[in-house]
Scaffold this active site. Sequence first.
Site, PDB file in Angstrom:
ATOM      1  N   SER A  38      16.702  -2.196 -10.056  1.00 12.51           N
ATOM      2  CA  SER A  38      15.496  -2.344  -9.242  1.00 12.51           C
ATOM      3  C   SER A  38      15.484  -3.698  -8.532  1.00 12.51           C
ATOM      4  O   SER A  38      15.463  -4.750  -9.174  1.00 12.51           O
ATOM      5  CB  SER A  38      14.249  -2.207 -10.117  1.00 12.51           C
ATOM      6  OG  SER A  38      13.118  -2.515  -9.332  1.00 12.51           O
ATOM      7  N   HIS A  89      17.373   0.881  -6.352  1.00 13.08           N
ATOM      8  CA  HIS A  89      15.989   1.318  -6.548  1.00 13.08           C
ATOM      9  C   HIS A  89      15.070   0.305  -5.868  1.00 13.08           C
ATOM     10  O   HIS A  89      15.123  -0.897  -6.147  1.00 13.08           O
ATOM     11  CB  HIS A  89      15.658   1.432  -8.037  1.00 13.08           C
ATOM     12  CG  HIS A  89      14.293   1.989  -8.288  1.00 13.08           C
ATOM     13  ND1 HIS A  89      14.009   3.336  -8.224  1.00 13.08           N
ATOM     14  CD2 HIS A  89      13.112   1.371  -8.575  1.00 13.08           C
ATOM     15  CE1 HIS A  89      12.723   3.532  -8.470  1.00 13.08           C
ATOM     16  NE2 HIS A  89      12.143   2.356  -8.688  1.00 13.08           N
ATOM     17  N   ASP A 135      11.185  -0.656  -4.768  1.00  8.11           N
ATOM     18  CA  ASP A 135       9.779  -0.422  -5.105  1.00  8.11           C
ATOM     19  C   ASP A 135       8.841  -0.928  -4.016  1.00  8.11           C
ATOM     20  O   ASP A 135       8.800  -2.127  -3.742  1.00  8.11           O
ATOM     21  CB  ASP A 135       9.437  -1.165  -6.402  1.00  8.11           C
ATOM     22  CG  ASP A 135      10.109  -0.547  -7.608  1.00  8.11           C
ATOM     23  OD1 ASP A 135       9.927   0.669  -7.823  1.00  8.11           O
ATOM     24  OD2 ASP A 135      10.808  -1.268  -8.338  1.00  8.11           O
ATOM     25  N   MET A 161       4.942  -1.392  -3.022  1.00  5.19           N
ATOM     26  CA  MET A 161       3.592  -1.448  -3.620  1.00  5.19           C
ATOM     27  C   MET A 161       2.592  -1.939  -2.583  1.00  5.19           C
ATOM     28  O   MET A 161       2.882  -2.908  -1.866  1.00  5.19           O
ATOM     29  CB  MET A 161       3.584  -2.410  -4.799  1.00  5.19           C
ATOM     30  CG  MET A 161       4.607  -2.075  -5.862  1.00  5.19           C
ATOM     31  SD  MET A 161       4.593  -3.334  -7.152  1.00  5.19           S
ATOM     32  CE  MET A 161       5.867  -2.700  -8.238  1.00  5.19           C
ATOM     33  N   HIS A 212      10.911   4.113  -4.000  1.00  7.62           N
ATOM     34  CA  HIS A 212       9.791   4.534  -4.859  1.00  7.62           C
ATOM     35  C   HIS A 212       8.492   3.999  -4.258  1.00  7.62           C
ATOM     36  O   HIS A 212       8.252   2.796  -4.296  1.00  7.62           O
ATOM     37  CB  HIS A 212      10.053   3.960  -6.271  1.00  7.62           C
ATOM     38  CG  HIS A 212       8.964   4.189  -7.257  1.00  7.62           C
ATOM     39  ND1 HIS A 212       8.903   3.502  -8.455  1.00  7.62           N
ATOM     40  CD2 HIS A 212       7.893   5.024  -7.252  1.00  7.62           C
ATOM     41  CE1 HIS A 212       7.844   3.908  -9.140  1.00  7.62           C
ATOM     42  NE2 HIS A 212       7.211   4.827  -8.431  1.00  7.62           N
ATOM     43  N   MET A 266       4.742   3.315  -4.275  1.00 10.75           N
ATOM     44  CA  MET A 266       3.522   3.197  -5.075  1.00 10.75           C
ATOM     45  C   MET A 266       2.408   2.820  -4.107  1.00 10.75           C
ATOM     46  O   MET A 266       1.899   1.698  -4.100  1.00 10.75           O
ATOM     47  CB  MET A 266       3.721   2.141  -6.172  1.00 10.75           C
ATOM     48  CG  MET A 266       4.606   2.639  -7.296  1.00 10.75           C
ATOM     49  SD  MET A 266       5.346   1.316  -8.264  1.00 10.75           S
ATOM     50  CE  MET A 266       6.788   0.990  -7.268  1.00 10.75           C
ATOM     51  N   MET A 282       7.376   7.517 -15.051  1.00 13.21           N
ATOM     52  CA  MET A 282       7.077   6.096 -15.268  1.00 13.21           C
ATOM     53  C   MET A 282       6.982   5.847 -16.769  1.00 13.21           C
ATOM     54  O   MET A 282       6.197   6.485 -17.470  1.00 13.21           O
ATOM     55  CB  MET A 282       5.747   5.707 -14.612  1.00 13.21           C
ATOM     56  CG  MET A 282       5.771   5.581 -13.090  1.00 13.21           C
ATOM     57  SD  MET A 282       7.034   4.481 -12.399  1.00 13.21           S
ATOM     58  CE  MET A 282       6.766   2.945 -13.270  1.00 13.21           C
ATOM     59  N   GLY A 294       3.460  -1.081 -11.114  1.00 15.80           N
ATOM     60  CA  GLY A 294       2.859  -2.249 -10.472  1.00 15.80           C
ATOM     61  C   GLY A 294       3.612  -3.540 -10.728  1.00 15.80           C
ATOM     62  O   GLY A 294       3.580  -4.444  -9.901  1.00 15.80           O
ATOM     63  N   ASP A 327      11.762   4.999 -15.206  1.00 11.34           N
ATOM     64  CA  ASP A 327      11.504   3.711 -14.550  1.00 11.34           C
ATOM     65  C   ASP A 327      10.506   2.883 -15.349  1.00 11.34           C
ATOM     66  O   ASP A 327       9.346   3.273 -15.500  1.00 11.34           O
ATOM     67  CB  ASP A 327      10.957   4.004 -13.144  1.00 11.34           C
ATOM     68  CG  ASP A 327      10.836   2.757 -12.299  1.00 11.34           C
ATOM     69  OD1 ASP A 327      11.283   1.678 -12.725  1.00 11.34           O
ATOM     70  OD2 ASP A 327      10.270   2.881 -11.190  1.00 11.34           O
ATOM     71  N   GLY A 339      10.884  -0.806 -18.141  1.00 10.68           N
ATOM     72  CA  GLY A 339      11.210  -1.250 -19.490  1.00 10.68           C
ATOM     73  C   GLY A 339      12.509  -0.692 -20.038  1.00 10.68           C
ATOM     74  O   GLY A 339      12.720  -0.687 -21.259  1.00 10.68           O
ATOM     75  N   GLY A 370      15.214  -3.161 -13.955  1.00 12.26           N
ATOM     76  CA  GLY A 370      14.951  -4.356 -13.158  1.00 12.26           C
ATOM     77  C   GLY A 370      15.242  -5.614 -13.933  1.00 12.26           C
ATOM     78  O   GLY A 370      16.337  -6.188 -13.862  1.00 12.26           O
TER      79      GLY A 370
HETATM   80  C1  DX5 Z   1       7.352  -0.812 -11.756  1.00 14.38           C
HETATM   81  C2  DX5 Z   1       8.503  -0.442 -10.852  1.00 14.38           C
HETATM   82  C3  DX5 Z   1       9.822  -0.548 -11.521  1.00 14.38           C
HETATM   83  C4  DX5 Z   1      10.180  -1.938 -11.964  1.00 14.38           C
HETATM   84  C5  DX5 Z   1      11.025  -1.818 -13.207  1.00 14.38           C
HETATM   85  O1  DX5 Z   1       6.163  -0.491 -11.157  1.00 14.38           O
HETATM   86  O2  DX5 Z   1       8.384   0.879 -10.371  1.00 14.38           O
HETATM   87  O3  DX5 Z   1      10.876  -0.004 -10.735  1.00 14.38           O
HETATM   88  O4  DX5 Z   1      10.885  -2.661 -10.985  1.00 14.38           O
HETATM   89  O5  DX5 Z   1      11.209  -3.077 -13.722  1.00 14.38           O
HETATM   90  P1  DX5 Z   1      11.603  -3.330 -15.242  1.00 14.38           P
HETATM   91  O6  DX5 Z   1      12.945  -2.682 -15.431  1.00 14.38           O
HETATM   92  O7  DX5 Z   1      11.649  -4.821 -15.309  1.00 14.38           O
HETATM   93  O8  DX5 Z   1      10.538  -2.711 -16.100  1.00 14.38           O
HETATM   94 ZN    ZN Z   2      10.212   1.899  -9.390  1.00 11.48          ZN
END
Ligand code: DX5
Ligand code: ZN
Length: 216
Positions: free
Chosen positions: A8, A33, A35, A37, A66, A68, A137, A142, A175, A177, A197
Amino acid sequence: MSHLIAPSILAADFANLQRDIEMINNSEADWFHIDVMDGMFVPNISFGTPVIKAIKKHAKKTMDVHLMIVDPDRYITDFKNAGANILTVHYEACTHLHRTVQAIKAEGMQAGVSLNPHTPIAVLEDIITDLDLVLIMSVNPGFGGQSFIENTYKKVIQLRDLIDKSGSKAVIEIDGGVNDKNCLKLITAGADVLVAGSFVFKSENPSETITKLKNG
Ligand code: DX5
Ligand code: ZN
């Protein structure tokens, strides 16, 4: 298929983005990936199409975007033009999800739908055969760097069952953790693509960390 790894970009160093993109290009990672937002659907703002266009110039792998954001229909063509190969919207952000999915496909992209941690798999029953990807998720969307929610395993098993029974070709992406403690369990439960990420970019050797996740 053997599982895919999608680092990510949210956790990359934005002041050294080209360096981090080349690291991914030269690693065993499969996808980028990305993101997006909007500060409305999620309580955070990341980046939009100008940054995605800049990433696309250097990225040599699939661009997995992705969204959001609320009302993503407004921007489907813009994300196509920015370089998205896969475009994932949130179930919770789309009143007319079927129409949104068809619009993504009409632009020649693969269509994904993401579910928040509280949203049950069953809501996808009547759309699963139209989807190329389902993103579960495993944190509340976020922010990067949050802890993995254990209930995710159960959802992966339920989704694998729904996909197999319906004959859908959708791949399952996880996606939030993701790390070396949960990756094997997720793959065993039926996941196809793991987003990571912080675990990749905060590690001493991101490329080696990607290899570690790739090997389960
Ligand atoms: C969270 C994102 C993820 C995030 C994952 O809202 O959609 O893609 O970047 O990051 P980690 O792997 O650090 O949880
Ligand atoms: Zn994501």
